[in-house]
Motif scaffolding. Sequence first.
Motif, PDB file in Angstrom:
ATOM      1  N   ALA A  57      16.833  -4.066 -10.346  1.00 58.54           N
ATOM      2  CA  ALA A  57      17.926  -3.869  -9.380  1.00 58.54           C
ATOM      3  C   ALA A  57      18.165  -5.110  -8.520  1.00 58.54           C
ATOM      4  CB  ALA A  57      17.604  -2.678  -8.484  1.00 58.54           C
ATOM      5  N   HIS A  58      17.414  -6.186  -8.811  1.00 62.74           N
ATOM      6  CA  HIS A  58      17.514  -7.452  -8.059  1.00 62.74           C
ATOM      7  C   HIS A  58      17.254  -7.237  -6.568  1.00 62.74           C
ATOM      8  CE1 HIS A  58      19.049  -9.163 -11.744  1.00 62.74           C
ATOM      9  NE2 HIS A  58      20.035  -8.263 -11.767  1.00 62.74           N
ATOM     10  N   LEU A  59      16.258  -6.410  -6.272  1.00 65.70           N
ATOM     11  CA  LEU A  59      15.834  -6.171  -4.892  1.00 65.70           C
ATOM     12  C   LEU A  59      14.603  -7.026  -4.593  1.00 65.70           C
ATOM     13  CD1 LEU A  59      16.248  -2.285  -4.624  1.00 65.70           C
ATOM     14  CD2 LEU A  59      17.675  -4.019  -3.530  1.00 65.70           C
ATOM     15  N   ALA A  60      14.666  -7.772  -3.508  1.00 67.33           N
ATOM     16  CA  ALA A  60      13.577  -8.694  -3.160  1.00 67.33           C
ATOM     17  C   ALA A  60      12.357  -7.931  -2.641  1.00 67.33           C
ATOM     18  CB  ALA A  60      14.055  -9.682  -2.100  1.00 67.33           C
ATOM     19  N   TYR A  61      11.165  -8.465  -2.926  1.00 66.13           N
ATOM     20  CA  TYR A  61       9.934  -7.866  -2.418  1.00 66.13           C
ATOM     21  C   TYR A  61       8.811  -8.888  -2.419  1.00 66.13           C
ATOM     22  CZ  TYR A  61       8.533  -7.516  -7.363  1.00 66.13           C
ATOM     23  OH  TYR A  61       8.221  -7.801  -8.682  1.00 66.13           O
ATOM     24  N   GLU A  62       7.777  -8.567  -1.652  1.00 69.64           N
ATOM     25  CA  GLU A  62       6.543  -9.367  -1.633  1.00 69.64           C
ATOM     26  C   GLU A  62       5.381  -8.385  -1.665  1.00 69.64           C
ATOM     27  OE1 GLU A  62       4.452 -12.191   1.674  1.00 69.64           O
ATOM     28  OE2 GLU A  62       6.482 -12.755   1.026  1.00 69.64           O
ATOM     29  N   ILE A  63       4.378  -8.677  -2.494  1.00 70.06           N
ATOM     30  CA  ILE A  63       3.241  -7.762  -2.636  1.00 70.06           C
ATOM     31  C   ILE A  63       2.112  -8.160  -1.686  1.00 70.06           C
ATOM     32  CG2 ILE A  63       1.400  -6.959  -4.188  1.00 70.06           C
ATOM     33  CD1 ILE A  63       3.400  -7.093  -6.479  1.00 70.06           C
ATOM     34  N   TYR A  64       1.570  -7.174  -0.979  1.00 71.74           N
ATOM     35  CA  TYR A  64       0.371  -7.359  -0.158  1.00 71.74           C
ATOM     36  C   TYR A  64      -0.728  -6.475  -0.747  1.00 71.74           C
ATOM     37  CZ  TYR A  64      -2.915  -7.376   3.720  1.00 71.74           C
ATOM     38  OH  TYR A  64      -4.059  -7.505   4.474  1.00 71.74           O
ATOM     39  N   SER A  65      -1.799  -7.095  -1.245  1.00 69.72           N
ATOM     40  CA  SER A  65      -2.830  -6.328  -1.956  1.00 69.72           C
ATOM     41  C   SER A  65      -4.218  -6.413  -1.318  1.00 69.72           C
ATOM     42  CB  SER A  65      -2.919  -6.804  -3.413  1.00 69.72           C
ATOM     43  OG  SER A  65      -3.305  -8.169  -3.460  1.00 69.72           O
ATOM     44  N   LYS A  66      -4.298  -6.970  -0.118  1.00 69.49           N
ATOM     45  CA  LYS A  66      -5.613  -7.068   0.531  1.00 69.49           C
ATOM     46  C   LYS A  66      -5.937  -5.727   1.202  1.00 69.49           C
ATOM     47  CE  LYS A  66      -5.708 -12.066   1.088  1.00 69.49           C
ATOM     48  NZ  LYS A  66      -5.747 -13.202   2.025  1.00 69.49           N
ATOM     49  N   ILE A  67      -6.100  -4.714   0.351  1.00 71.00           N
ATOM     50  CA  ILE A  67      -6.329  -3.348   0.816  1.00 71.00           C
ATOM     51  C   ILE A  67      -7.599  -2.837   0.153  1.00 71.00           C
ATOM     52  CG2 ILE A  67      -5.452  -0.965   0.662  1.00 71.00           C
ATOM     53  CD1 ILE A  67      -2.605  -2.239   0.804  1.00 71.00           C
ATOM     54  N   LYS A  68      -8.462  -2.200   0.924  1.00 71.70           N
ATOM     55  CA  LYS A  68      -9.698  -1.634   0.379  1.00 71.70           C
ATOM     56  C   LYS A  68      -9.811  -0.169   0.755  1.00 71.70           C
ATOM     57  CE  LYS A  68     -13.697  -2.353   2.521  1.00 71.70           C
ATOM     58  NZ  LYS A  68     -13.971  -1.123   3.277  1.00 71.70           N
TER      59      LYS A  68
END
Length: 382
Positions: A57-68
């Motif tokens: 859908a050409h929607l911008a995003y950024e992934i945050y994965s520093k999750i425990k």
Amino acid sequence: MSNRFVLNETSYHGKGAIANIVLEAKARGFKKAFVCSDPDLIKFNVTSKVTTLLDEAHLAYEIYSKIKANPTIENVQEGVEAFKKSGADYIIAIGGGSSMDTAKAIGIIITNPEFSDVRSLEGVAPTKNKCVPIIAVPTTAGTAAEVTINYVITDVEKNRKFVCVDTHDIPVVAVVDPDMMSSMPKGLTAATGMDALTHAIEGYITKGAWELSDMFHLEAIRLISKSLRGACANTDEGREGMALGQYIAGMGFSNVGLGIVHSMAHPLGALYDTPHGVANAIILPTVMEYNAPCTGEKYREIARAMGVKGVDDMSQEEYRKAAIDAVKQLSIDVGIPTSLKGIVKEEDIDFLADSAMADACRPGNPKDPTKEDIVKLYRSLL
């Protein structure tokens, strides 16, 4: 006296529900998503089920994965800084309770920066602004964090978990798609499913329970009892039943509170990193026995919802035992341990009891416990 109920603005349920994430993001005019998801979900291509839709859908995003698991104050503070740098204007939380809780805390602090120490959010914090808009996509069928006003953070320095209750943190959209839960291994399915059952039972007998919450909790108990064994065997019917059952439980308990099963389970997660659902499942039957004298006829309805026959012909003592036995049997059938042996150390019990007494879930218990009661309950499970 009036009773308050807080629920999502919008929720989607059923297979393929994640397709609505794109529609919601566009309809709400969102520009860039901050995707909170844990490393395992990214590794096993669960998160990508959503990010692929965003890409298409050409929607911008950024992934945050520093999750425990059992997210810490430090995880949240790191996430806050990452959000600030990202330029995002909404959050998509993909995962179980840990991803959701991290996302809620980040979202609250971004719009209420005076709580950036995180600790001051414990209990019912006087935040003034709604958090950053969250679209919540659960990948486990247990926590119901996508529909609750609660989140739980671990204070590593003090070896304790603390519960935050805030109407400003509820996700604006919940997307409950059973396909997002299909990759859960059996052990996690069992643990999170028993967490959901604990939510439903504690919510049903808590001091704050009333007719509307009772309706949700009894239906949740029925659905979970009917579906959890199948979900552990990875049947479509079981997965779908658990996805809905855990959400319905969340609709109830989020608004009326829980009890000492949760207040006793939280310290185990903080001190030993015990999976929350496992801790709940082990403790639940013992606390049900402790609470029984203060529950009126409610155990009869729990037994009925769990499929026990002939409850109307039973004495109070018989239907209370039947309800507890049904919970024990479900726990055994899905492979949950029956004691805290190998988890709790005798020398830690005093500290654990202090933590349980201080926990925000404790006041909702139908029977007011003393610290000595909590100590005895822990010891009885060793």
